[in-house]
Design a protein around this motif. Structure first.
Motif: not given
Length: 210
Positions: A182-200
C-alpha cells in the motif's frame, strides 16, 4: 524492511552471476498501461489507466534443466486517472524498478524459445507529478516521496511474464505487475484514501546481447 528486501535481491543476483552458470544479457523497452487499486471515502470514481513507457537492462542465469533466473533493472512508469465530480486527477509516478523471476523455457528448434515466468519486483520512487484538471483550469504539482508526503517511496509486488525468444535474438515479452504494498502515505490516509496499489500491464521488445 523494504530496503532489506532490495539488498537481498541485489546480493542474490550478484552472487548468482558470479557462479559458473550460463548467463544471457539483454535490453528491452515496453509500453502499456498502468492503473491503481484505490480505496477512498472521498473519491467518487477510481478512474482509468495511464500510458506507460519502461526500459530495462536484464540478465538471465541458467539454474537447472530449462529453468532460468531472470533479473532486470530499469525505469518503470506507474499511475492512474481519478475522477471526482468536475475534477480529474492524473498521477504519474516514475520508479527505479527491479523485477526478479524464475523462467521456464520451452525450446522449439525451428523458431526459438517460449517462456513463462513468475516472481516479484521492488521499486523505489524517483520522480512524479500530479495533474489537476477542471473544465476551466489545469495545474501541476511535483510529487514528494515518503510516508509523510504524497506517496510512499517503495513499492513491492508480484511479477508475471511470458514471451518468445527468436533465433535472431529478438525477445517479445508480455508482463503484468501486481502491487502488494500500500503506497498511500499517512497524509493520504488521513484525508480518506486508505489504499493505493499499483498495477501495470505491458508489452515489450528486447534484444539478447549475449
Amino acid at each position: 524492511m523494504t530496503k532489506r528486501v532490495f539488498l537481498f535481491f541485489f546480493l542474490f543476483t550478484v552472487t548468482t552471476v558470479s557462479l559458473k552458470a550460463q548467463v544471457l544479457y539483454g535490453v528491452r523497452v515496453a509500453g502499456g498501461f498502468a492503473y491503481q487499486q484505490v480505496k477512498s471515502s472521498i473519491v467518487r470514481s477510481t478512474g482509468s489507466s495511464v500510458k506507460t513507457f519502461n526500459v530495462y537492462g536484464f540478465a538471465q542465469i541458467s539454474l537447472v534443466d530449462e529453468f532460468w533466473l531472470s533479473t532486470a533493472l530499469g525505469i518503470a512508469n506507474k499511475g492512474s486517472v481519478v475522477y471526482d465530480d468536475a475534477l480529474t486527477t492524473t498521477t504519474h509516478l516514475t520508479y527505479f524498478d527491479m523485477p526478479v523471476s524464475v523462467l521456464r523455457k520451452f525450446t522449439f528448434s525451428n523458431t526459438g524459445v517460449f517462456f513463462v515466468g513468475a516472481g516479484g519486483y521492488l521499486s523505489m520512487g524517483w520522480k512524479g507529478r500530479l495533474n489537476y484538471e477542471t473544465p476551466g483550469s489545469y495545474t501541476t504539482d511535483i510529487i514528494k516521496y515518503g510516508k509523510e508526503n504524497d506517496v510512499k517511496k517503495f513499492d513491492t509486488g508480484l511479477y508475471f511474464s511470458t514471451g518468445f525468444e527468436l533465433r535472431n535474438r529478438l525477445v517479445f515479452n508480455v508482463g503484468y505487475s501486481m502491487g502488494l504494498n500500500n503506497i498511500a502515505s499517512l497524509s493520504q490516509q488521513d484525508s480518506g484514501t486508505s489504499v493505493v496499489k499499483n498495477r501495470i500491464f505491458s508489452v515489450g521488445l528486447g534484444y539478447l546481447i549475449k
